[in-house]
Design a protein around this motif. Structure first.
Motif, PDB file in Angstrom:
ATOM      1  N   PRO A   1      18.666  -8.525 -20.690  1.00 33.17           N
ATOM      2  CA  PRO A   1      19.003  -8.289 -22.100  1.00 33.17           C
ATOM      3  C   PRO A   1      19.056  -6.801 -22.419  1.00 33.17           C
ATOM      4  CG  PRO A   1      17.220  -9.873 -21.907  1.00 33.17           C
ATOM      5  CD  PRO A   1      17.470  -9.352 -20.545  1.00 33.17           C
ATOM      6  N   ALA A   2      18.053  -6.075 -21.928  1.00 35.32           N
ATOM      7  CA  ALA A   2      18.011  -4.637 -22.192  1.00 35.32           C
ATOM      8  C   ALA A   2      19.208  -3.956 -21.550  1.00 35.32           C
ATOM      9  CB  ALA A   2      16.714  -4.052 -21.649  1.00 35.32           C
ATOM     10  N   GLU A   3      19.525  -4.377 -20.325  1.00 35.90           N
ATOM     11  CA  GLU A   3      20.627  -3.749 -19.609  1.00 35.90           C
ATOM     12  C   GLU A   3      21.975  -4.090 -20.258  1.00 35.90           C
ATOM     13  OE1 GLU A   3      20.429  -4.472 -15.467  1.00 35.90           O
ATOM     14  OE2 GLU A   3      22.332  -3.481 -15.034  1.00 35.90           O
ATOM     15  N   ASN A   4      22.153  -5.349 -20.603  1.00 38.75           N
ATOM     16  CA  ASN A   4      23.416  -5.734 -21.235  1.00 38.75           C
ATOM     17  C   ASN A   4      23.620  -5.002 -22.556  1.00 38.75           C
ATOM     18  OD1 ASN A   4      24.047  -7.450 -19.171  1.00 38.75           O
ATOM     19  ND2 ASN A   4      23.291  -9.283 -20.205  1.00 38.75           N
ATOM     20  N   TYR A   5      22.531  -4.846 -23.273  1.00 40.29           N
ATOM     21  CA  TYR A   5      22.616  -4.144 -24.541  1.00 40.29           C
ATOM     22  C   TYR A   5      22.989  -2.678 -24.296  1.00 40.29           C
ATOM     23  CZ  TYR A   5      21.227  -2.141 -29.008  1.00 40.29           C
ATOM     24  OH  TYR A   5      21.218  -1.468 -30.192  1.00 40.29           O
TER      25      TYR A   5
ATOM     26  N   ILE B   1      24.686  -1.523 -21.846  1.00 42.32           N
ATOM     27  CA  ILE B   1      26.096  -1.449 -21.474  1.00 42.32           C
ATOM     28  C   ILE B   1      26.968  -1.534 -22.724  1.00 42.32           C
ATOM     29  CG2 ILE B   1      27.939  -2.730 -20.324  1.00 42.32           C
ATOM     30  CD1 ILE B   1      25.659  -3.543 -18.254  1.00 42.32           C
ATOM     31  N   LYS B   2      26.569  -2.411 -23.603  1.00 37.74           N
ATOM     32  CA  LYS B   2      27.353  -2.620 -24.818  1.00 37.74           C
ATOM     33  C   LYS B   2      27.437  -1.343 -25.648  1.00 37.74           C
ATOM     34  CE  LYS B   2      26.912  -5.490 -28.686  1.00 37.74           C
ATOM     35  NZ  LYS B   2      26.022  -6.468 -29.304  1.00 37.74           N
ATOM     36  N   ILE B   3      26.328  -0.678 -25.786  1.00 39.68           N
ATOM     37  CA  ILE B   3      26.351   0.524 -26.622  1.00 39.68           C
ATOM     38  C   ILE B   3      26.552   1.794 -25.787  1.00 39.68           C
ATOM     39  CG2 ILE B   3      24.947  -0.514 -28.454  1.00 39.68           C
ATOM     40  CD1 ILE B   3      22.624   1.275 -27.364  1.00 39.68           C
ATOM     41  N   LYS B   4      26.838   1.584 -24.478  1.00 33.68           N
ATOM     42  CA  LYS B   4      27.177   2.691 -23.564  1.00 33.68           C
ATOM     43  C   LYS B   4      26.122   3.793 -23.546  1.00 33.68           C
ATOM     44  CE  LYS B   4      32.158   2.081 -23.447  1.00 33.68           C
ATOM     45  NZ  LYS B   4      32.438   1.049 -24.461  1.00 33.68           N
ATOM     46  N   THR B   5      24.902   3.349 -23.395  1.00 38.92           N
ATOM     47  CA  THR B   5      23.798   4.299 -23.268  1.00 38.92           C
ATOM     48  C   THR B   5      22.997   3.889 -22.042  1.00 38.92           C
ATOM     49  OG1 THR B   5      23.604   3.884 -25.618  1.00 38.92           O
ATOM     50  CG2 THR B   5      22.095   5.504 -24.689  1.00 38.92           C
ATOM     51  N   HIS B   6      22.258   4.804 -21.498  1.00 42.78           N
ATOM     52  CA  HIS B   6      21.406   4.465 -20.368  1.00 42.78           C
ATOM     53  C   HIS B   6      20.320   3.496 -20.847  1.00 42.78           C
ATOM     54  CE1 HIS B   6      18.691   4.850 -16.968  1.00 42.78           C
ATOM     55  NE2 HIS B   6      19.725   5.317 -16.296  1.00 42.78           N
ATOM     56  N   PRO B   7      20.047   2.439 -20.038  1.00 40.81           N
ATOM     57  CA  PRO B   7      19.034   1.477 -20.492  1.00 40.81           C
ATOM     58  C   PRO B   7      17.684   2.117 -20.770  1.00 40.81           C
ATOM     59  CG  PRO B   7      19.877   0.920 -18.282  1.00 40.81           C
ATOM     60  CD  PRO B   7      20.721   2.011 -18.808  1.00 40.81           C
ATOM     61  N   ALA B   8      17.357   3.153 -20.017  1.00 40.59           N
ATOM     62  CA  ALA B   8      16.063   3.801 -20.260  1.00 40.59           C
ATOM     63  C   ALA B   8      16.031   4.376 -21.673  1.00 40.59           C
ATOM     64  CB  ALA B   8      15.837   4.911 -19.234  1.00 40.59           C
TER      65      ALA B   8
ATOM     66  N   SER C   1      18.085   3.462 -24.305  1.00 41.50           N
ATOM     67  CA  SER C   1      18.147   2.439 -25.357  1.00 41.50           C
ATOM     68  C   SER C   1      16.834   1.688 -25.447  1.00 41.50           C
ATOM     69  CB  SER C   1      19.305   1.473 -25.099  1.00 41.50           C
ATOM     70  OG  SER C   1      19.114   0.793 -23.888  1.00 41.50           O
ATOM     71  N   THR C   2      16.195   1.498 -24.278  1.00 42.83           N
ATOM     72  CA  THR C   2      14.908   0.800 -24.287  1.00 42.83           C
ATOM     73  C   THR C   2      13.869   1.629 -25.034  1.00 42.83           C
ATOM     74  OG1 THR C   2      15.405  -0.272 -22.192  1.00 42.83           O
ATOM     75  CG2 THR C   2      13.104  -0.183 -22.835  1.00 42.83           C
ATOM     76  N   GLU C   3      13.879   2.899 -24.763  1.00 34.30           N
ATOM     77  CA  GLU C   3      12.913   3.765 -25.424  1.00 34.30           C
ATOM     78  C   GLU C   3      13.100   3.716 -26.941  1.00 34.30           C
ATOM     79  OE1 GLU C   3      12.975   7.820 -23.949  1.00 34.30           O
ATOM     80  OE2 GLU C   3      11.674   8.362 -25.636  1.00 34.30           O
TER      81      GLU C   3
ATOM     82  N   VAL D   1      14.271 -14.172  -6.354  1.00 34.74           N
ATOM     83  CA  VAL D   1      13.905 -13.002  -7.162  1.00 34.74           C
ATOM     84  C   VAL D   1      14.882 -11.825  -7.050  1.00 34.74           C
ATOM     85  CG1 VAL D   1      11.451 -13.555  -7.194  1.00 34.74           C
ATOM     86  CG2 VAL D   1      12.349 -12.100  -5.370  1.00 34.74           C
ATOM     87  N   SER D   2      15.868 -11.905  -6.157  1.00 30.09           N
ATOM     88  CA  SER D   2      16.824 -10.788  -6.026  1.00 30.09           C
ATOM     89  C   SER D   2      17.789 -10.771  -7.197  1.00 30.09           C
ATOM     90  CB  SER D   2      17.652 -10.943  -4.751  1.00 30.09           C
ATOM     91  OG  SER D   2      16.837 -10.960  -3.619  1.00 30.09           O
ATOM     92  N   ARG D   3      18.045  -9.585  -7.709  1.00 26.30           N
ATOM     93  CA  ARG D   3      19.048  -9.444  -8.760  1.00 26.30           C
ATOM     94  C   ARG D   3      19.969  -8.293  -8.383  1.00 26.30           C
ATOM     95  NH1 ARG D   3      17.226 -13.448  -9.375  1.00 26.30           N
ATOM     96  NH2 ARG D   3      16.211 -14.455 -11.133  1.00 26.30           N
ATOM     97  N   GLN D   4      21.252  -8.511  -8.548  1.00 30.58           N
ATOM     98  CA  GLN D   4      22.213  -7.478  -8.180  1.00 30.58           C
ATOM     99  C   GLN D   4      22.495  -6.596  -9.396  1.00 30.58           C
ATOM    100  OE1 GLN D   4      22.749 -10.880  -7.381  1.00 30.58           O
ATOM    101  NE2 GLN D   4      21.588 -10.286  -5.561  1.00 30.58           N
ATOM    102  N   ARG D   5      21.420  -6.183 -10.008  1.00 31.99           N
ATOM    103  CA  ARG D   5      21.573  -5.395 -11.217  1.00 31.99           C
ATOM    104  C   ARG D   5      20.717  -4.155 -11.130  1.00 31.99           C
ATOM    105  NH1 ARG D   5      24.333  -8.151 -15.536  1.00 31.99           N
ATOM    106  NH2 ARG D   5      23.799  -6.265 -16.664  1.00 31.99           N
ATOM    107  N   TYR D   6      20.920  -3.271 -12.054  1.00 26.96           N
ATOM    108  CA  TYR D   6      20.262  -1.977 -12.017  1.00 26.96           C
ATOM    109  C   TYR D   6      18.871  -1.988 -12.656  1.00 26.96           C
ATOM    110  CZ  TYR D   6      19.113   2.735 -13.590  1.00 26.96           C
ATOM    111  OH  TYR D   6      18.456   3.895 -13.866  1.00 26.96           O
TER     112      TYR D   6
END
Length: 1002
Positions: free
Chosen positions: A86-90, A92-99, A101-103, A604-609
């Motif tokens: 969810p954090a990562e998709n969000y 991507i949507k707002i084109k910001t680094h997840p770190a 946007s999460t912060e 548990v493997s995810r092909q995501r960042y």
RNA sequence: GCCGGAGUGGCGGAAUUGGUAGACGCGAGGGACUUAAAAUCCCUUGGGUGAAUAACCCGUGUGGGUUCGAGUCCCACCUUCGGCACCA
């Protein structure tokens, strides 16, 4: 007096609490009894907190606040489940680094949580996406790896095409991605798994040890899916097509066949799993899963390899496309060149490949017993395979009646409806759909099934039916060991050859008729067979059934009943048959009792960042090498193009994957997949105990002090995700000696969903979302908190009522205004916030109103009990009753009012603090003790005795609870109303429940 | 299909072990205050018969049952929410 202004007082107290963190901090060295109170930690999404969060957090906050005031050492922490889709998709949507946007989201969440006045111990805040945290997530991975519980395997995995990553079984809901609801497809990939299946039995058994909602336990039980059964080995013989044909003819003499079969050498053995060994004699064919282990081994022996290959590919592709489609047709093809031998009966049975058999359950092979398994039956009908009944119900009979065979079907239906349980049958595809029988005006069903108990009811049925049957038509009755046909009287009069011919003629006509319809009647096969039969009576045919289409009657997973047509176990009960076959097979070493689980290992493997990197290195020389503990954390690089491509974004980052092998020092590559975010959340509740520890995930002393969690509140959606995984982690930690308890969460409660004002689920598109920020701005956090708790029971789903919230706001205003009536008597004890319970009831009260005192102490008791039971709604209503009573008074006793403020404080902390201060108290109200109700005010000196006559309320009197029965009787019988009612009637019975009710029976 | 939970006024919902069904809140109606409205306060509010705040009848999804007495217990069914769903 000032007006109640939450916008002013709420920030004031939030600031005060922030400056006095000790009020809410758990003490590591305390001797007080511990209490670990927890809400599921949120993932900080961009959307911010919603009212559902607020409900769960307010509930635990109230609980934690009361427990603190009661003198417990309460651990009530908060943190962030910051990694994940969810954090990562969000981001991507707002084109910001997840770190980033999460912060930002965390900041926003923190603001919102504080605005709600939640009493978290912020010194223990954690963030699962920080290296300090995920180094231990990685450490857990390595520990699992060392224990052989983390392994890599090439396997078919759930793949979400939209999220572009694999998903665990638990994250696939009805064939769709739990997050984005895209259709999930199957992909064969090298993936890391956690061996949660090792704990399947414990995860199931230990559910009795925890106080959780029954529904959650049930979901977990279903998910684990234990089934006790038997593994049986079937021998397979290689046969020519001629032999195959010979053996496939089920009409052949058994002995002859068995002898012939034995002469053929065994080419292979196949294990099947069955939960019904008692039906083994009814196993008439074998089915292999197209993607199963068994077929893989037998494939090379097949005479029709190409066809099977084609079918297999087709089935796999179909799995991708149509996994979610319900009522799939049971396709299949025969496996030529092999014939299986029923190990118990010695009977040859054909081998099929069919996609209704799961490749990854058991051995991917089944023995099909079509007479007693619905799915096998469907397959048998579709592919014309033999059906053989081996279980019968001693007293149950079922009749099938085609309504078009009757002269007056409506009349007959009405008659039968009153007498028997009926089910309507309509042809759907190759089978019947069963439904309730509808009333008069609706369209009649194709046919009905009639349930009958015992031969007498069958006799009655025949009497009703026979005169109504059209010439040449019939109704069949299944039950016992036989199938019977009822014909119209005039069709068959006796048992002569002539009559039999006539009957056969009837049936032939019927076949034509049934075939002429555009839908397929499953009974056609049956009738065709009957035509060839000779052994029948005049008005019924009695015939040992080789096949029946009456699914409701015959194809029934009959868990009770007796076995027949089974030489080894004839006449015994189903249970006995089970045991005997099991023993028989064990003695011959061809089978044994085993338990199978539906639960699969956790992918548990995810092909995501945006996740914790898997701490594994692949070396050309040394193979798979775990990252040494001292090298942890394997840091997630910041500068990455993280838009998902289907492969891990880290794959293209040389600086990340290029590394040295820790063993040989040679060139090596890092694993580039990240871990499922649920790995992070499987252990976060341990990290709160010791969030700054850089040596261990948590110190042993801390674990011993605070674990397990005493109260855990969160949503049901984690039933088979977080809650199951966390239990797995804790069991694993216990086995490795890190903890000494079996379950992490002793008491769990789910908050129900808060619906929009329109009773629909809140969603942006519906425009019915309630924003807590806005509510706080308009009405205040205390009002929001109180309303969330007042709406209804915590666990129930309930709608938001914008008008309803005004009710609790009015209540708070009333409380606020009560300040003015409080008698400001200056006496020292009240200014000491630590004063003891004994001093609560001091002599110098200004108001000795006993009525108020009683209600107050009742309220103290009820609120205490209700918070304990998480029944906040009734606690609030009781406080409303008290306040309503108080408002009728001119003066309010200060000490009494302060007692009330303390029990109100957990619900409306800001308001309580403010009034508490206004009254002259120097300390926070949360440093005060939780009041205890005084017994002497709880006893009632007057009770209402309801007087009933013949169960109907006729009068009610107030009496002392200590009155004797004789006295009560005297009073009651002297009541004028009662006298009137009784007239001169005889008093037959006198029921007296002291203090409650009298019932006079005349 | 199997398993689990739930059905109570116009609405959210209360009702120890079977013992006054509808607490508390919302909404609605009436009244007070006000030039008026909002806010606030007071009264009424399950349905029906009645002039009645007299009295009676009916009422906790449906139909039966147990009991002096059933929202609560038993049987059958209906509706609804949730879980699993070719798991042999």
């Amino acid at each position: 007096m000032k007006k109640y202004n939450p916008a002013k007082i709420e920030p004031k107290w939030q600031k005060f609490w922030e400056k006095n963190p000790k009020l809410y901090a758990a003490e590591d060295g305390s001797r007080k009894r511990k209490f670990y109170c927890l809400s599921m930690f949120p993932y900080p999404s961009g959307e911010g907190l919603h009212v559902g969060h607020a409900e769960s957090y307010t509930a635990t906050d109230i609980y934690a606040r009361m427990k603190r005031m009661q003198g417990f050492n309460v651990l009530y922490p908060i943190g962030w489940d910051a990694f994940g889709l969810p954090a990562e998709n969000y981001a991507i949507k707002i084109k910001t680094h997840p770190a980033e946007s999460t912060e930002k989201s965390i900041k926003n969440y923190t603001r919102q949580l504080n605005a709600l006045g939640l009493s978290y111990d912020w010194s223990r805040e954690i963030d699962s996406s920080s290296p300090e945290y995920y180094r231990f997530t990685q450490w857990f991975f390595l520990l699992l790896y060392k224990q052989g519980l983390a392994y890599r395997q090439k396997a078919r995995a759930n793949w979400c095409p939209s999220c572009r990553t694999t998903l665990a079984n638990e994250q696939v809901v009805a064939g769709r991605c739990e997050r984005c609801e895209s259709l999930v497809i199957q992909k064969k990939l090298d993936q890391w798994f956690f061996k949660i299946t090792k704990y399947a039995d414990q995860l199931l058994a230990d559910l009795v040890k925890v106080d959780w909602p029954e529904s959650i336990k049930e979901i977990q039980r279903n998910w684990i899916g234990r089934s006790r059964g038997m593994e049986l080995i079937f021998e397979l013989k290689k046969v020519t097509s001629k032999e195959e044909k010979f053996f496939s003819d089920s009409e052949k003499n058994n002995l002859e066949i068995a002898a012939k079969l034995q002469n053929i050498p065994t080419a292979a053995r196949v294990k099947v799993f069955t939960t019904r060994p008692d039906t083994i004699f009814g196993a008439t064919f074998m089915v292999l899963a197209p993607d199963g282990e068994s077929l893989k081994q037998l494939y090379k022996l097949a005479a029709n390899k190409n066809k099977i290959k084609a079918y297999r590919l087709g089935a796999l592709r179909k799995n991708e496309m149509q996994r979610t489609q319900l009522n799939r047709e049971k396709t299949g093809i025969p496996l030529r060149g092999l014939i299986a031998v029923n190990p118990v009966s010695g009977r040859p049975i054909p081998v099929w490949v069919g996609d209704y058999v799961m490749g990854d359950y058991g051995s991917g092979a089944i023995m099909a017993v079509p007479a007693h398994d619905e799915r096998d039956f469907e397959f048998a009908m579709r592919h014309n395979l033999p059906v053989e009944r081996v279980i019968y119900q001693e007293k149950k009979y079922w009749a099938f009646l085609n309504l078009s065979f009757l002269r007056n079907s409506r009349k007959v239906l009405e008659t039968l409806k009153d007498r028997y349980p009926l089910q309507a049958l309509n042809i759907i595809g190759k089978g019947y759909r069963v439904s309730p029988v509808k009333t008069q005006k609706s369209k009649l069903p194709y046919g009905i099934a009639v349930e009958m108990n015992g031969a007498n009811e069958v006799g009655e049925y025949i009497k009703i039916i026979q005169p109504e049957l059209k010439a040449n038509f019939w109704s069949e009755i299944a039950g016992g060991k036989y199938l019977q046909f009822v014909f119209a009287k005039e069709v068959v009069r006796d048992n002569s050859e002539e009559e039999k011919k006539k009957l056969q003629h009837c049936l032939k006509n019927a076949v034509k008729l049934l075939s002429g319809r555009n839908s397929f009647d499953p009974r056609l096969n049956l009738v065709k067979k009957v035509i060839g039969e000779k052994d029948f009576y005049a008005d019924y045919i009695f015939w040992t059934i080789p096949v029946t289409a009456l699914r409701a009657a015959v194809c029934y997973a009959e868990k009770s009943g007796r076995v027949f047509n089974s030489p080894l176990i004839n006449g015994v009960s189903v249970e006995k048959g089970w045991e005997r076959i099991c023993k028989w097979a064990r003695e011959r070493n061809i089978g044994r009792g085993i338990v199978n689980y539906r639960l699969r290992d956790w992918l548990v493997s995810r092909q995501r960042y945006w996740g914790a990197p898997i701490p594994i290195i692949y070396c050309a020389k040394c193979g798979t090498v775990p990252v040494p503990e001292k090298d942890l954390p394997v840091e997630l690089p910041r500068e990455v193009d993280f838009v998902p491509t289907g492969e891990s974004p880290l794959k293209n980052l040389k600086s990340f994957y290029q590394t040295k092998c820790p063993k040989c020092g040679g060139e090596a590559r890092r694993e580039v997949d990240t871990m499922d975010t649920f790995v992070c959340s499987s252990w976060y509740y341990y990290r709160y105990l010791d969030p700054k520890n850089d040596k261990e995930f948590a110190g042993q002393d801390k674990i011993r002090r605070f674990m397990p969690v005493d109260l855990y509140v969160g949503g049901v959606e984690h039933a088979v995700l977080h809650l199951l995984y966390s239990r797995f982690f804790t069991k694993f930690l216990r086995d490795t000696g890190y903890v000494d308890f079996p379950e992490p969460f002793l008491k769990l409660r789910n908050q129900g969903i808060v619906l929009g004002p329109d009773h629909n689920k809140m969603s942006k598109s519906k425009g019915n979302v309630i924003n807590p920020d806005q509510i706080i701005a308009e009405l205040g956090a205390d009002t929001l908190r109180l309303y969330e708790m007042f709406m209804g029971p915590l666990e129930e789903m309930k709608p938001w009522d914008p008008k309803g919230i005004m009710g609790v706001r009015r209540f708070l205003e009333k409380v606020w205004e009560m300040q003015g009536k409080v008698q400001s008597v200056k006496h020292a004890p009240y200014f000491d916030t630590r004063y003891k319970v004994q001093s609560q009831e001091s002599g110098d009260t200004v108001n000795n109103n006993l009525k108020i005192k009683k209600i107050l102490h009742q309220t103290i008791k009820k609120v205490t009990d209700d918070i304990e039971a998480l029944a906040f709604n009734t606690a609030i209503s009781q406080m409303m009753i008290l306040v309503n009573e108080w408002r009728a008074e001119k003066e309010i006793d200060r000490s009494e009012f302060e007692l009330f403020l303390r029990i109100l404080a957990p619900f409306a902390p800001h308001l309580a603090e403010e009034i508490w201060e206004e009254l002259g108290n120097k300390n926070s109200i949360f440093a005060a003790e939780w009041p205890r109700p005084q017994e002497k005010f709880l006893v009632t000196d007057e009770v209402t005795l309801v007087v009933q006559i013949n169960g109907k309320k006729r009068d009610a009197i107030k009496i002392s609870p200590n009155i004797t029965e004789a006295e009560a009787k005297k009073i009651v019988l002297a009541l004028p109303r009662i006298k009137d009612y009784l007239g001169g009637k005889i008093l037959r019975r006198w029921v007296y429940i002291p203090g409650k009710i009298v019932n006079i029976v005349t």
